[in-house]
Design a protein around this motif. Structure first.
Motif, PDB file in Angstrom:
ATOM      1  N   VAL A   1     -24.815   3.312 -17.308  1.00 23.19           N
ATOM      2  CA  VAL A   1     -25.958   3.209 -15.426  1.00 23.19           C
ATOM      3  C   VAL A   1     -25.221   2.225 -14.745  1.00 23.19           C
ATOM      4  O   VAL A   1     -24.950   2.922 -13.355  1.00 23.19           O
ATOM      5  N   MET A   2     -24.872   1.377 -14.933  1.00 24.70           N
ATOM      6  CA  MET A   2     -24.324  -0.148 -14.014  1.00 24.70           C
ATOM      7  C   MET A   2     -22.807   0.525 -13.759  1.00 24.70           C
ATOM      8  O   MET A   2     -23.030   0.527 -12.161  1.00 24.70           O
ATOM      9  N   HIS A   3     -21.930   1.793 -14.200  1.00 28.17           N
ATOM     10  CA  HIS A   3     -20.477   2.260 -13.785  1.00 28.17           C
ATOM     11  C   HIS A   3     -20.932   2.959 -13.259  1.00 28.17           C
ATOM     12  O   HIS A   3     -20.656   2.701 -11.876  1.00 28.17           O
ATOM     13  N   SER A   4     -21.834   3.868 -12.976  1.00 26.62           N
ATOM     14  CA  SER A   4     -21.966   4.968 -12.338  1.00 26.62           C
ATOM     15  C   SER A   4     -22.575   4.787 -10.863  1.00 26.62           C
ATOM     16  O   SER A   4     -21.987   4.759  -9.622  1.00 26.62           O
ATOM     17  N   TYR A   5     -23.646   3.630 -11.314  1.00 24.15           N
ATOM     18  CA  TYR A   5     -24.118   2.991  -8.979  1.00 24.15           C
ATOM     19  C   TYR A   5     -22.740   2.306  -8.828  1.00 24.15           C
ATOM     20  O   TYR A   5     -23.197   1.488  -7.386  1.00 24.15           O
ATOM     21  N   SER A   6     -22.082   1.736  -9.495  1.00 23.93           N
ATOM     22  CA  SER A   6     -20.933   0.592  -9.084  1.00 23.93           C
ATOM     23  C   SER A   6     -20.043   1.200  -7.700  1.00 23.93           C
ATOM     24  O   SER A   6     -19.145   1.014  -7.349  1.00 23.93           O
ATOM     25  N   PHE A   7     -19.791   2.894  -8.280  1.00 23.71           N
ATOM     26  CA  PHE A   7     -19.026   3.717  -6.903  1.00 23.71           C
ATOM     27  C   PHE A   7     -19.014   3.422  -5.636  1.00 23.71           C
ATOM     28  O   PHE A   7     -20.397   3.972  -5.441  1.00 23.71           O
ATOM     29  N   ASP A   8     -17.549   2.935  -4.502  1.00 25.77           N
ATOM     30  CA  ASP A   8     -17.880   2.626  -3.473  1.00 25.77           C
ATOM     31  C   ASP A   8     -18.850   1.833  -3.397  1.00 25.77           C
ATOM     32  O   ASP A   8     -19.124   1.957  -1.930  1.00 25.77           O
ATOM     33  N   GLN A   9     -19.192   0.770  -3.610  1.00 30.61           N
ATOM     34  CA  GLN A   9     -20.718   0.220  -3.113  1.00 30.61           C
ATOM     35  C   GLN A   9     -19.558  -1.582  -2.811  1.00 30.61           C
ATOM     36  O   GLN A   9     -20.881  -1.883  -2.572  1.00 30.61           O
ATOM     37  N   PHE A  10     -18.387  -1.271  -2.277  1.00 30.44           N
ATOM     38  CA  PHE A  10     -18.273  -2.468  -1.932  1.00 30.44           C
ATOM     39  C   PHE A  10     -17.376  -2.473  -0.292  1.00 30.44           C
ATOM     40  O   PHE A  10     -16.744  -3.622   0.196  1.00 30.44           O
ATOM     41  N   HIS A  11     -18.253  -1.116   0.381  1.00 28.13           N
ATOM     42  CA  HIS A  11     -17.671  -0.520   1.504  1.00 28.13           C
ATOM     43  C   HIS A  11     -18.155  -1.579   1.906  1.00 28.13           C
ATOM     44  O   HIS A  11     -19.655  -2.058   2.176  1.00 28.13           O
TER      45      HIS A  11
ATOM     46  N   LYS B   1       5.872  11.778   9.522  1.00 29.49           N
ATOM     47  CA  LYS B   1       6.640  10.608   9.588  1.00 29.49           C
ATOM     48  C   LYS B   1       5.698   9.352   8.973  1.00 29.49           C
ATOM     49  O   LYS B   1       4.799   9.430   9.502  1.00 29.49           O
ATOM     50  N   VAL B   2       5.736   8.908   7.649  1.00 32.60           N
ATOM     51  CA  VAL B   2       5.595   7.666   7.542  1.00 32.60           C
ATOM     52  C   VAL B   2       5.038   6.333   8.532  1.00 32.60           C
ATOM     53  O   VAL B   2       6.081   5.672   9.043  1.00 32.60           O
ATOM     54  N   THR B   3       3.806   6.677   8.955  1.00 36.68           N
ATOM     55  CA  THR B   3       3.606   5.093  10.162  1.00 36.68           C
ATOM     56  C   THR B   3       2.167   4.005   9.138  1.00 36.68           C
ATOM     57  O   THR B   3       1.687   3.220   9.889  1.00 36.68           O
ATOM     58  N   GLY B   4       1.922   3.815   8.364  1.00 36.59           N
ATOM     59  CA  GLY B   4       1.945   2.694   7.595  1.00 36.59           C
ATOM     60  C   GLY B   4       1.241   2.613   6.249  1.00 36.59           C
ATOM     61  O   GLY B   4       2.150   3.682   5.518  1.00 36.59           O
ATOM     62  N   VAL B   5       1.542   1.884   5.620  1.00 37.88           N
ATOM     63  CA  VAL B   5       1.039   1.617   4.335  1.00 37.88           C
ATOM     64  C   VAL B   5      -0.109   0.293   3.313  1.00 37.88           C
ATOM     65  O   VAL B   5       0.021  -0.223   4.416  1.00 37.88           O
ATOM     66  N   ILE B   6      -0.924   0.764   3.247  1.00 35.55           N
ATOM     67  CA  ILE B   6      -1.814   1.096   2.463  1.00 35.55           C
ATOM     68  C   ILE B   6      -2.542   0.381   1.212  1.00 35.55           C
ATOM     69  O   ILE B   6      -1.463   0.215   0.030  1.00 35.55           O
ATOM     70  N   ALA B   7      -3.029  -1.324   0.695  1.00 38.76           N
ATOM     71  CA  ALA B   7      -3.041  -1.119  -0.432  1.00 38.76           C
ATOM     72  C   ALA B   7      -4.369  -0.479  -0.855  1.00 38.76           C
ATOM     73  O   ALA B   7      -5.192  -0.003  -0.973  1.00 38.76           O
ATOM     74  N   ASP B   8      -3.747  -0.420  -2.304  1.00 36.06           N
ATOM     75  CA  ASP B   8      -4.524   0.348  -3.259  1.00 36.06           C
ATOM     76  C   ASP B   8      -6.168   0.105  -3.523  1.00 36.06           C
ATOM     77  O   ASP B   8      -6.660  -1.278  -3.570  1.00 36.06           O
ATOM     78  N   TYR B   9      -7.139   0.710  -3.618  1.00 36.97           N
ATOM     79  CA  TYR B   9      -8.529  -0.408  -4.206  1.00 36.97           C
ATOM     80  C   TYR B   9      -8.287  -0.448  -5.465  1.00 36.97           C
ATOM     81  O   TYR B   9      -7.737   0.558  -6.779  1.00 36.97           O
ATOM     82  N   THR B  10      -8.511  -1.508  -5.407  1.00 40.40           N
ATOM     83  CA  THR B  10      -9.088  -1.616  -7.070  1.00 40.40           C
ATOM     84  C   THR B  10     -10.196  -1.649  -7.613  1.00 40.40           C
ATOM     85  O   THR B  10     -10.887  -1.298  -8.910  1.00 40.40           O
ATOM     86  N   GLU B  11     -11.902  -0.802  -6.836  1.00 40.33           N
ATOM     87  CA  GLU B  11     -12.557  -1.151  -6.852  1.00 40.33           C
ATOM     88  C   GLU B  11     -13.232   0.488  -7.765  1.00 40.33           C
ATOM     89  O   GLU B  11     -12.060   1.283  -7.768  1.00 40.33           O
ATOM     90  N   ASN B  12     -14.324   0.528  -8.296  1.00 50.59           N
ATOM     91  CA  ASN B  12     -14.432   2.317  -8.125  1.00 50.59           C
ATOM     92  C   ASN B  12     -14.816   2.951  -7.217  1.00 50.59           C
ATOM     93  O   ASN B  12     -16.051   2.711  -6.663  1.00 50.59           O
ATOM     94  N   THR B  13     -14.064   4.158  -6.940  1.00 52.34           N
ATOM     95  CA  THR B  13     -14.242   5.218  -5.882  1.00 52.34           C
ATOM     96  C   THR B  13     -14.075   5.914  -6.086  1.00 52.34           C
ATOM     97  O   THR B  13     -13.076   6.520  -7.162  1.00 52.34           O
TER      98      THR B  13
END
Length: 805
Positions: free
Chosen positions: A41-51, A186-198
């Motif tokens: 349950v904690m895992h399921s409710y953790s998705f996209d809670q870091f924004h 054309k590549v105009t930007g590079v972003i870091a990957d998410y490390t949290e559940n998303t």
């Protein structure tokens, strides 16, 4: 003092090994289940809670009401809504738009290197990164997605496409994305990957402004308010103090302004806000959504198992309290206070629960292996996380208080004089302990009976629906997905290659499978006298071989179509369109897709979706560019594994840059009931645990209560009672308890099953015989346990028992 409590508690447990074993085993099972469910349950409710400001982020959904045909929510929105929403609706701080690409092919033009197809590419506008900010390794977040043919890639994509490069070095590099057309960005930007559940799985973000010509806008369906595609998604961030309800209300005049009302004056389409926190529990990009109903069911089952284990503890302790009466009497006589006695018993309870918790952690790893297919793919238990540490520390204390407080008060309340004499009951007086023990036993047995009924009826219904005739032949049919908008000549080339194989009986191309979760609906106009009547239908895009490959029955006319102005229909269509027979429908013309088409064939009804739904009026049409599947019917007596491997080899000769993956049609059909099978298996496991815990409790309780009646049994034997009479005497009380438990269990079981069975169009009648069998089964288990104890007690020599009398 506390050390002394633990020492005495440890000695008491050693002296009563059977009691301690039953307690620890029962509680450890309950705690293990609860701990695993707690982490799921904690895992399921953790998705996209870091924004940041996550509580103000919403996804806009569309609800289409088809009247009697039902309401269909969709996570997509019409393209024009994304264009005007900030102008038409107040209180929106920011909007972000996505249009996801399905199976986009990625390549590096500079080296002609092809990276294969992926679902991790999407169109996005600049507002998306304002709602969901990322760490930028290179590029300007304000301008990166402004210009057409721009793409922002993630760090993982950078390492994949440009191995060994730094983020600043890849800016300006060109990538090719093949969707409906080739896009050079054309590549105009590079972003870091998410490390949290998303649930946001995307790694490549192509600027939404790339879709700019009218032809492209119409191709992606972004031009029309009535075009709703789940690929087109819209996110908004509300301003401070703005409620989602006010936004939902503001959609109504927007709909009136831009959409046409139905004949009754109502609007078929409406929009509503969905909180970001709910996205994981709805169909999402990663296809890893979790059913909230299933999650709540898990919580409910976990609590039941824990309650059963707790009831075992309370039941057995109150029953055995009389055996400790002299201990209590002596301690009170030499000055022990009631508080000290309660503390002593609670420490003993805590020691049992703490030991059970340690054992439960070992059980958890076993449970993870057993239910690995039911757990999320990336699920892992962080045993030293803050939440789990709180579980280890707080949960045992709470459980100690809940389970131990009542037995502790019972023990500490004994009168010393009566306790030392062994007089713990008063003749003719109501005994709270006996009343409680009987009722706790009834609750345990009721739960076990209810679980057994649920599992047996679920199994019965699932066996029934999977054994029903589908109306087509699913055996030895394999399928694979074709590249999106593949060249029709290549598709025909692949079909011809397969038809040349000796193991292949026939091959067809189609937009969907004979039976799948896919659903394409439309409206046709059927001539009635001098007017037309509209009929809601299901549409399938097929070629001339589709009917033969799938073994669908032909009722009249031809079994194949190869022209866009010809169609085939099913028997349900013939009936609802008002034709008296399939033969009468042949040659009739109807209005479909803004043109007149002719019926050239009628096929028998078949289940194109699950047995939960009734068969719809169906129309077969022919539109070669939109074929998405190749279906292969094998000859009988083929080695299926070898045939699958050969089909995939041929596929790669025609589509060398694609992934060849064939599946069996019957496996696809089994997925219809995957959720039901999960429920059945989880309930089956819970049923086994409930029975085990109840049996442990019944074993301990019956062994103790029968031991208390040893003298009565001996006297009855001396007076001539037979073994059968003694066993019946001791079992009679438990037979009554099982009977009461059965009456209590059937009501919740019936309520749940009736609701579940009503969800199937094809269902069994309520199998009341199964209810009776479940009750008799628990009765047999109960009598077996009590009978064994009764037999052992009756074999004791009366002379040894009565020698002190």
């Amino acid at each position: 003092m506390l050390k002394n409590y633990f020492k005495i508690a440890y000695r008491n447990l050693q002296r009563n090994k059977l009691r301690a074993t039953i307690h620890i085993l029962g509680l450890s099972i309950g705690i293990a289940i609860c701990f695993l469910i707690f982490n799921v349950v904690m895992h399921s409710y953790s998705f996209d809670q870091f924004h940041p400001d996550k509580d103000r982020i919403f996804r806009i959904n569309t609800l289409t009401d088809w009247g009697d045909g039902g309401s269909f929510p969709n996570s997509g929105t019409p393209g024009p809504l994304g264009e005007v929403i900030t102008d038409e609706i107040a209180g929106l701080e920011e909007k972000g738009r996505l249009y996801t690409m399905y199976q986009a092919l990625v390549a590096l033009p500079a080296t002609d290197k092809v990276f294969g197809r992926t679902n991790e590419v999407t169109f996005a506008d600049p507002g998306f990164f304002k709602i969901f900010p990322r760490e930028w390794l290179a590029g300007n977040p304000e301008t990166a997605l402004l210009q057409p043919e721009s793409v922002v890639i993630s760090e993982a994509s950078m390492h994949k496409y440009f191995p060994g490069s730094e983020a600043s070095d890849v800016l300006g590099q060109e990538l090719m994305f093949v969707d409906s057309d080739s896009i050079y960005a054309k590549v105009t930007g590079v972003i870091a990957d998410y490390t949290e559940n998303t649930d946001f799985i995307f790694r490549d973000f192509v600027s939404l402004s790339t879709i700019r010509t009218q032809e492209q806008i119409e191709w992606y369906g972004l031009h029309d308010w009535t075009s709703v595609n789940s690929s087109s998604q819209l996110f908004v961030k509300l301003a401070e103090g703005v409620t989602p309800e006010s936004v939902d209300e503001a959609f109504k005049p927007l709909i009136v302004k831009n959409m046409e009302a139905e004949d009754d004056g109502e609007y078929a389409t409406s929009f509503f806000t969905e909180p970001l926190s709910e996205m994981h529990f709805q169909p999402n990009y990663a296809s890893t959504h979790v059913s909230k109903t299933f999650l709540k069911g898990l919580i409910f089952i976990g609590l039941i198992i824990l309650v059963l284990a707790t009831l075992n503890f309370v039941n057995l302790e109150t029953a055995q309290a009389i055996s400790r009466s002299k201990e209590v009497g002596i301690r009170k006589t030499i000055g022990g206070t009631r508080f000290q006695l309660i503390s002593q018993f609670l420490v003993e309870t805590f020691l049992i629960i703490f030991t059970s918790t340690l054992l439960a952690l070992a059980f958890v790893e076993g449970l993870k292996l057993i239910f690995s297919t039911y757990l999320p793919q990336d699920f892992a238990i962080a045993y030293f996380s803050l939440t789990n540490i709180l579980f280890y520390t707080v949960f045992p204390v709470l459980l100690t208080l809940i389970t131990g407080i009542y037995p502790a008060f019972i023990l500490s309340n004994y009168d010393p004089q009566r306790a030392l004499k062994g007089e713990m009951t008063r003749d003719g007086k109501f005994s709270v302990g006996v009343f409680l023990r009987k009722n706790l036993t009834v609750i345990q047995l009721s739960s076990s009976i209810a679980f057994i009924i649920l599992v047996l009826v679920l199994s019965y219904q699932l066996k029934y629906v999977t054994s029903q005739p589908l109306g087509f032949d699913k055996e030895a049919v394999l399928y694979a997905h074709l590249p999106f908008m593949s060249d029709p000549d290549k598709m025909l080339q692949l079909q011809d290659r397969y038809n040349q194989e000796a193991m292949v009986k026939r091959t067809s191309l189609s937009g969907s499978l004979a039976s799948s979760t896919s659903l394409w609906t439309s409206i046709v106009k059927v001539p009635v006298d001098t007017t037309f009547e509209e009929l809601s239908i299901q549409v399938m895009n097929v070629d001339s071989a589709f009917v033969g490959v799938n073994g669908i029955l032909i009722l009249a006319g031809e079994a194949s179509i190869d022209r866009e102005d010809e169609i085939m229909v099913n028997a349900k269509f013939v009936k609802e369109a008002g034709f008296s027979s399939p033969e009468e429908a042949i040659g009739a013309e109807i209005g479909y897709s803004q043109k007149q088409v002719k019926i050239i064939g009628v096929v028998g009804d078949f289940h194109s979706r699950s047995m939960r739904e009734e068969i719809r009026p169906l129309l077969f049409t022919y539109n070669a560019p939109y074929f998405q599947s190749v279906n292969v019917k094998l000859n009988s007596d083929q080695n299926l594994a070898a045939a699958k491997e050969r089909l995939e080899e041929i596929y790669l000769t025609v589509y060398p840059y694609e992934e060849a993956s064939f599946s069996f049609l019957d496996t696809q059909i089994d997925r219809f009931y995957q959720e039901d099978m999960k429920i059945k298996n989880v309930l089956g496991f819970a049923c086994a645990l409930a029975i085990l815990i109840s049996c442990l409790g019944l074993f301990g309780l019956s062994s103790f209560t029968i031991a208390e009646r040893t003298k009565e049994i001996s006297i009855r034997k001396v007076l001539g009672a037979t073994l059968q009479q003694i066993i019946f005497l001791l079992s009679k009380e438990y037979m009554i308890l099982v009977g009461v438990s059965f009456l209590i269990a059937i009501f919740p079981a019936y309520y749940f099953l009736n609701d579940w069975l009503n969800g199937f169009n094809s269902r069994v009648d309520m199998p009341y015989l199964i209810f009776a069998l479940a009750g008799l089964g628990v009765m047999a288990i109960c009598l077996l346990i009590v009978g064994i104890h009764s037999y052992v007690a009756s074999q004791t020599n009366p002379a040894k028992v009565l020698k002190s009398e």
